[in-house]
Motif scaffolding. Structure first.
Motif, PDB file in Angstrom:
ATOM      1  N   LYS A  90      49.070  49.141  42.919  1.00  0.00           N
ATOM      2  CA  LYS A  90      47.902  49.545  43.832  1.00  0.00           C
ATOM      3  C   LYS A  90      47.921  48.306  44.290  1.00  0.00           C
ATOM      4  O   LYS A  90      47.915  48.098  45.750  1.00  0.00           O
ATOM      5  CB  LYS A  90      46.495  49.396  42.787  1.00  0.00           C
ATOM      6  N   LYS A  91      47.907  47.300  43.846  1.00  0.00           N
ATOM      7  CA  LYS A  91      48.047  45.715  44.587  1.00  0.00           C
ATOM      8  C   LYS A  91      48.943  45.687  45.639  1.00  0.00           C
ATOM      9  O   LYS A  91      49.184  45.600  46.770  1.00  0.00           O
ATOM     10  CB  LYS A  91      48.039  44.385  43.541  1.00  0.00           C
ATOM     11  N   GLU A  92      50.567  46.033  45.775  1.00  0.00           N
ATOM     12  CA  GLU A  92      51.405  45.943  46.306  1.00  0.00           C
ATOM     13  C   GLU A  92      50.853  47.290  48.061  1.00  0.00           C
ATOM     14  O   GLU A  92      51.385  46.937  48.526  1.00  0.00           O
ATOM     15  CB  GLU A  92      52.672  46.911  46.086  1.00  0.00           C
ATOM     16  N   GLU A  93      50.128  47.949  47.125  1.00  0.00           N
ATOM     17  CA  GLU A  93      50.002  49.036  48.275  1.00  0.00           C
ATOM     18  C   GLU A  93      48.533  48.518  49.293  1.00  0.00           C
ATOM     19  O   GLU A  93      48.472  49.067  50.122  1.00  0.00           O
ATOM     20  CB  GLU A  93      49.559  50.494  47.858  1.00  0.00           C
ATOM     21  N   GLY A  94      48.616  47.411  48.817  1.00  0.00           N
ATOM     22  CA  GLY A  94      47.147  47.109  49.418  1.00  0.00           C
ATOM     23  C   GLY A  94      45.771  47.745  49.156  1.00  0.00           C
ATOM     24  O   GLY A  94      45.029  47.002  49.637  1.00  0.00           O
ATOM     25  N   SER A  95      45.929  48.321  48.205  1.00  0.00           N
ATOM     26  CA  SER A  95      44.565  49.273  47.410  1.00  0.00           C
ATOM     27  C   SER A  95      43.462  48.029  46.794  1.00  0.00           C
ATOM     28  O   SER A  95      43.926  46.947  46.515  1.00  0.00           O
ATOM     29  CB  SER A  95      45.057  50.276  47.002  1.00  0.00           C
ATOM     30  N   ARG A  96      42.513  48.805  47.122  1.00  0.00           N
ATOM     31  CA  ARG A  96      41.340  47.518  45.700  1.00  0.00           C
ATOM     32  C   ARG A  96      41.292  48.539  44.896  1.00  0.00           C
ATOM     33  O   ARG A  96      41.106  49.725  45.127  1.00  0.00           O
ATOM     34  CB  ARG A  96      39.947  47.747  46.916  1.00  0.00           C
ATOM     35  N   VAL A  97      41.013  48.130  43.719  1.00  0.00           N
ATOM     36  CA  VAL A  97      40.347  49.000  42.073  1.00  0.00           C
ATOM     37  C   VAL A  97      39.136  48.950  41.852  1.00  0.00           C
ATOM     38  O   VAL A  97      38.635  47.612  41.978  1.00  0.00           O
ATOM     39  CB  VAL A  97      41.631  49.175  40.998  1.00  0.00           C
ATOM     40  N   PRO A 120      41.187  33.348  40.119  1.00  0.00           N
ATOM     41  CA  PRO A 120      40.227  33.387  39.911  1.00  0.00           C
ATOM     42  C   PRO A 120      39.128  34.551  40.621  1.00  0.00           C
ATOM     43  O   PRO A 120      39.352  35.429  40.938  1.00  0.00           O
ATOM     44  CB  PRO A 120      40.139  32.438  40.612  1.00  0.00           C
ATOM     45  N   MET A 121      38.432  33.979  39.482  1.00  0.00           N
ATOM     46  CA  MET A 121      37.014  35.343  39.857  1.00  0.00           C
ATOM     47  C   MET A 121      36.409  35.161  41.438  1.00  0.00           C
ATOM     48  O   MET A 121      36.323  34.019  41.455  1.00  0.00           O
ATOM     49  CB  MET A 121      35.602  35.401  39.089  1.00  0.00           C
ATOM     50  N   GLY A 122      36.136  36.064  42.206  1.00  0.00           N
ATOM     51  CA  GLY A 122      35.738  35.794  43.478  1.00  0.00           C
ATOM     52  C   GLY A 122      36.353  35.593  44.540  1.00  0.00           C
ATOM     53  O   GLY A 122      36.325  36.069  45.701  1.00  0.00           O
ATOM     54  N   ALA A 123      37.880  35.401  43.953  1.00  0.00           N
ATOM     55  CA  ALA A 123      38.897  35.100  45.491  1.00  0.00           C
ATOM     56  C   ALA A 123      39.662  36.571  44.999  1.00  0.00           C
ATOM     57  O   ALA A 123      40.387  37.201  45.955  1.00  0.00           O
ATOM     58  CB  ALA A 123      40.006  34.273  45.340  1.00  0.00           C
ATOM     59  N   ALA A 124      39.954  36.868  43.966  1.00  0.00           N
ATOM     60  CA  ALA A 124      40.955  38.039  43.528  1.00  0.00           C
ATOM     61  C   ALA A 124      40.368  39.303  42.761  1.00  0.00           C
ATOM     62  O   ALA A 124      40.594  40.985  42.609  1.00  0.00           O
ATOM     63  CB  ALA A 124      42.253  37.879  42.288  1.00  0.00           C
ATOM     64  N   TYR A 125      39.188  38.888  42.211  1.00  0.00           N
ATOM     65  CA  TYR A 125      38.151  40.521  41.194  1.00  0.00           C
ATOM     66  C   TYR A 125      36.828  39.496  41.547  1.00  0.00           C
ATOM     67  O   TYR A 125      36.798  38.396  41.694  1.00  0.00           O
ATOM     68  CB  TYR A 125      39.241  40.059  39.679  1.00  0.00           C
ATOM     69  N   LEU A 126      35.979  40.744  41.495  1.00  0.00           N
ATOM     70  CA  LEU A 126      33.794  40.687  41.072  1.00  0.00           C
ATOM     71  C   LEU A 126      34.290  41.888  39.915  1.00  0.00           C
ATOM     72  O   LEU A 126      34.981  42.428  39.599  1.00  0.00           O
ATOM     73  CB  LEU A 126      33.707  40.913  42.265  1.00  0.00           C
ATOM     74  N   ARG A 127      33.400  40.983  39.533  1.00  0.00           N
ATOM     75  CA  ARG A 127      33.025  41.603  37.708  1.00  0.00           C
ATOM     76  C   ARG A 127      31.427  41.809  38.616  1.00  0.00           C
ATOM     77  O   ARG A 127      30.193  41.151  38.630  1.00  0.00           O
ATOM     78  CB  ARG A 127      32.569  40.706  36.842  1.00  0.00           C
ATOM     79  N   LEU A 128      30.899  43.957  38.157  1.00  0.00           N
ATOM     80  CA  LEU A 128      29.895  44.119  38.128  1.00  0.00           C
ATOM     81  C   LEU A 128      29.180  44.326  36.671  1.00  0.00           C
ATOM     82  O   LEU A 128      30.092  45.502  36.142  1.00  0.00           O
ATOM     83  CB  LEU A 128      29.455  44.978  39.328  1.00  0.00           C
ATOM     84  N   ASP A 129      28.389  44.008  35.566  1.00  0.00           N
ATOM     85  CA  ASP A 129      27.902  44.405  35.257  1.00  0.00           C
ATOM     86  C   ASP A 129      26.143  44.049  34.868  1.00  0.00           C
ATOM     87  O   ASP A 129      25.828  43.178  36.236  1.00  0.00           O
ATOM     88  CB  ASP A 129      28.120  44.498  33.986  1.00  0.00           C
TER      89      ASP A 129
END
Length: 132
Positions: A90-97, A120-129
């Motif tokens: 999915k990263k290769e396709e440019g999608s977000r997950v 790192p968090m914020g740049a590459a991913y976010l966590r929602l809980d």
């Protein structure tokens, strides 16, 4: 019945990733230490913390689980290995997950994986809980 359900939930966590077992141990130890700290000095509250000595095999098993990092983290669980392949595609396709889990312990493992694989968090991913 409650003890049986607790055991079933522990098995479900381990089925998601073996490292969740170690994270469960850490949370329980912290919870017990916090309760002991609050009860310290009380003449009314006496806590049995269950401080049983651990066997050398248990200590070695914990060390092995703590040592699951990087590729070892991915390779130790078929579900995470499959997720790794899917996310890389999915990263290769440019999608977000968006990844959902019922267990915050599983999110902890996925977060460790995401830091390793994507940055790192914020740049590459976010966590929602519930803690954010």
């Amino acid at each position: 019945k409650n003890q049986l359900m607790s055991k079933v939930l522990q098995c479900a966590k381990v089925a998601n990733h073996p490292k969740t077992l170690m994270l469960t141990f850490d949370r329980e130890r912290k919870k017990n230490a916090d309760m002991a700290k609050r009860a310290q000095g009380s003449m009314f509250v006496k806590l049995d913390l269950g401080d049983t000595p651990r066997t050398p095999e248990a200590i070695a098993g914990e060390a092995e689980l703590r040592g699951l990092v990087g590729e070892g983290l991915v390779g130790s669980c078929g579900k995470l290995a499959l997720l790794d392949r899917l996310l890389l595609a999915k990263k290769e396709e440019g999608s977000r997950v968006l990844v959902f889990s019922q267990f915050t312990l599983t999110l902890d493992v996925i977060e460790e994986y995401a830091k390793f694989r994507f940055g790192p968090m914020g740049a590459a991913y976010l966590r929602l809980d519930g803690t954010t």
